[in-house]
Design a protein around this motif. Sequence first.
Motif, PDB file in Angstrom:
ATOM      1  N   TYR A 166       0.832  -1.207   0.000  1.00  0.00           N
ATOM      2  CA  TYR A 166       0.000   0.000   0.000  1.00  0.00           C
ATOM      3  C   TYR A 166       0.869   1.260   0.000  1.00  0.00           C
ATOM      4  CZ  TYR A 166      -3.453   3.451   1.482  1.00  0.00           C
ATOM      5  OH  TYR A 166      -4.254   4.560   1.559  1.00  0.00           O
ATOM      6  N   VAL A 167       1.937   1.256   0.800  1.00  0.00           N
ATOM      7  CA  VAL A 167       2.834   2.409   0.851  1.00  0.00           C
ATOM      8  C   VAL A 167       3.476   2.646  -0.513  1.00  0.00           C
ATOM      9  CG1 VAL A 167       4.984   3.279   1.832  1.00  0.00           C
ATOM     10  CG2 VAL A 167       3.268   2.241   3.323  1.00  0.00           C
ATOM     11  N   ILE A 168       3.903   1.574  -1.155  1.00  0.00           N
ATOM     12  CA  ILE A 168       4.534   1.706  -2.479  1.00  0.00           C
ATOM     13  C   ILE A 168       3.537   2.236  -3.500  1.00  0.00           C
ATOM     14  CG2 ILE A 168       5.540   0.387  -4.393  1.00  0.00           C
ATOM     15  CD1 ILE A 168       6.838  -1.419  -2.308  1.00  0.00           C
ATOM     16  N   MET A 169       2.306   1.743  -3.463  1.00  0.00           N
ATOM     17  CA  MET A 169       1.281   2.202  -4.402  1.00  0.00           C
ATOM     18  C   MET A 169       0.984   3.687  -4.203  1.00  0.00           C
ATOM     19  SD  MET A 169      -1.327  -1.064  -4.405  1.00  0.00           S
ATOM     20  CE  MET A 169      -2.535  -0.222  -5.420  1.00  0.00           C
ATOM     21  N   ARG A 170       0.903   4.140  -2.956  1.00  0.00           N
ATOM     22  CA  ARG A 170       0.633   5.553  -2.706  1.00  0.00           C
ATOM     23  C   ARG A 170       1.784   6.425  -3.203  1.00  0.00           C
ATOM     24  NH1 ARG A 170      -4.407   6.978  -1.943  1.00  0.00           N
ATOM     25  NH2 ARG A 170      -3.668   8.855  -0.873  1.00  0.00           N
TER      26      ARG A 170
END
Length: 680
Positions: free
Chosen positions: A577-581
Amino acid sequence: MNDSKNLILAIGLSALILFGWPYIQEALFPSPPAPPQVAQNTQGVQQPTAGGQTGAVTPGVDDGVPTGAADMAAPVLDSVTREQALEQAPRIAIETPRLTGSINLRGARVDDLTLKGYRQTIDEDSALIDLLEPSGSPKPYLVQFGWVPAEGLEVPNGDTLWTADGETLTPDTPVTLRWTNDAGVTFEQVFSIDRNYMVTVTQRLTNGTDTALAPQTFGRIFRSGVPKLENFYILHEGLIGVFDGVLEERDYDEMADKANGTERFTTTGGWMGITDKYWLVALVPDQANAVQATFRRTPRTAEGQYHVNFVNDPQSVAPGTSAETTGRFFAGAKETTLLDKYGEDLGITNFDLAVDFGWFYFLTKPIFYAIHWLHGILGNFGLAILALTVAIKLAFFPLANKSYKSMSKMKLLQPKIVEMRERLGDDKQKLQQEMMELYKKEKVNPLSGCLPILVQIPVFFALYKVLFVTIEMRHAPFYGWIEDLSAPDPLGLLTGFGLIDWQVPAWLILFNIGLWPIIMGFTMWFQQKLNPPPADPIQQRIFGLMPIFFTFILGGFPAGLVIYWAWNNSLSILQQYVIMRRMGVAIGGGRIEDSDKKSEESKPAETKADGKKDAAKKASGKKAEGKKAGGKKAAGKKAKGKKAEAEAPEPVTSEEVDTGDAASGDSTGGDGKADETKSS
């Protein structure tokens, strides 16, 4: 379409075999009826079993090793209790910090051992584990050392009554058993025991005759029948040994297929014995001597009787001299650290292989030691598993990071792929070609997401082995309702998660999943939402069912493994999720700003109508304000005109007055209009 149907059919058949085979097997191949039980044979003569058949082995000798009539007798009545069997012969007690039991002076058998630190269940009041069972009981299980019969030498056998120089064997007080034959040859066995599970037996022969002797010593393990087995493919239960450094494992039913039920080995050093899931009874000959070892099954019962023996080479004993050999046996829990210590201190080759770490030994054992070390710090094996998961995540972070970035790029391309699918329809070949061209153009590897999964499979399996086979995890509690990390989650769906006192039938066990498997299934489903879906709609539906499928599969797995998987999924979700954001990728695919715009456009019609009404009200308000401002401006002009008229009055004609009256209808209005006209 045919490929999709075949895939669904294959998955369905696999699930049917996986979950339905035990019931199919029981229906088509029912277990044979138990053999009739007969009374104990105490005279050393074979008694007929059902059908008038007798055993193939003569009581008293088993492959050159004395056995005794009590061992080879037909099975006794199940009504004979352990306590009654223990009373049939004189005994000396065994008492250590971790063991309690006794040695049978008839035959010098060690056939009574109970483990003090382990119970049958997690209930503190449950019975202790009885490892060895006495002769005369329904299923005797014993260890014995002695001398092989030889021409011109009378040796003690399984029915010999020995004398002892003490009443209790303890770590501080060894016990010597002694017997002398009619020719004056004295046989002695000195038993000593440590504070754990290793017993040392020193066998000494003193030649009181006037001729040289060449005795051979032996050690043997005898087990009647087959214990309750786990019957799981990743776990070995049965006969086991290390011969010349090579591990050999034989299942109970496998021995029935051997010629005469026998298999022989020659080895220098090593060990041999019988293993259960958590317990081991093993012979350890002198590691410097060459011995002949034997695995054997004898058909005295329907389940068979199992023998593990070793025989030393002959020794020459001159008249008036003595000769001795030293052997050992282990009887206790398969504690990995303890087995390693014995292997190092006593030079026992590969003694740690008694724990079935499997093909991934190089990975499984380090994971065990990592969990064991973390447990020493955190004080809980569950917390140790969670901490190890974080450590594994950190170790694979660069690889997973690269993979998640690639998957995020694929997620970014999802709207284009959807457009391709709508445009090309059923032309799958063209769709695949254009997708590959798109991936190549955008420098995206569609298989990169599989790499972290492939790398973690050995780790997952190794952790599963650790949880399943190591006794350290047995009855190890976590927090809440998990009291045993090696057992499935006890709060089942069909029992209202512990609120309903109901014994779930065996055929419904699959559906009685606990809370932790449900949590794991949810994390798996959520993580799947972060990944780009397959291009094929059928595959999308199949992948969508995978979290449900795995939830039911893992429902019967050890709770510790399910907790690990749920925690691992949660960490993966957070990382992805952090990478996608950071990359500006929306969960549903595409860029975040595009997703927000699309969300704005897809608002309900009522919301749009309300927006239009608000806009109309604002426009109407502005118009009214404009008119008001215009009115104020006109009034200002009128006042200015009146002021000018007062300063420079002009004569008014009757026609102008009549015109004003007719136009306005009253003198006041006419004056107003006239004044307004003049001012204009």
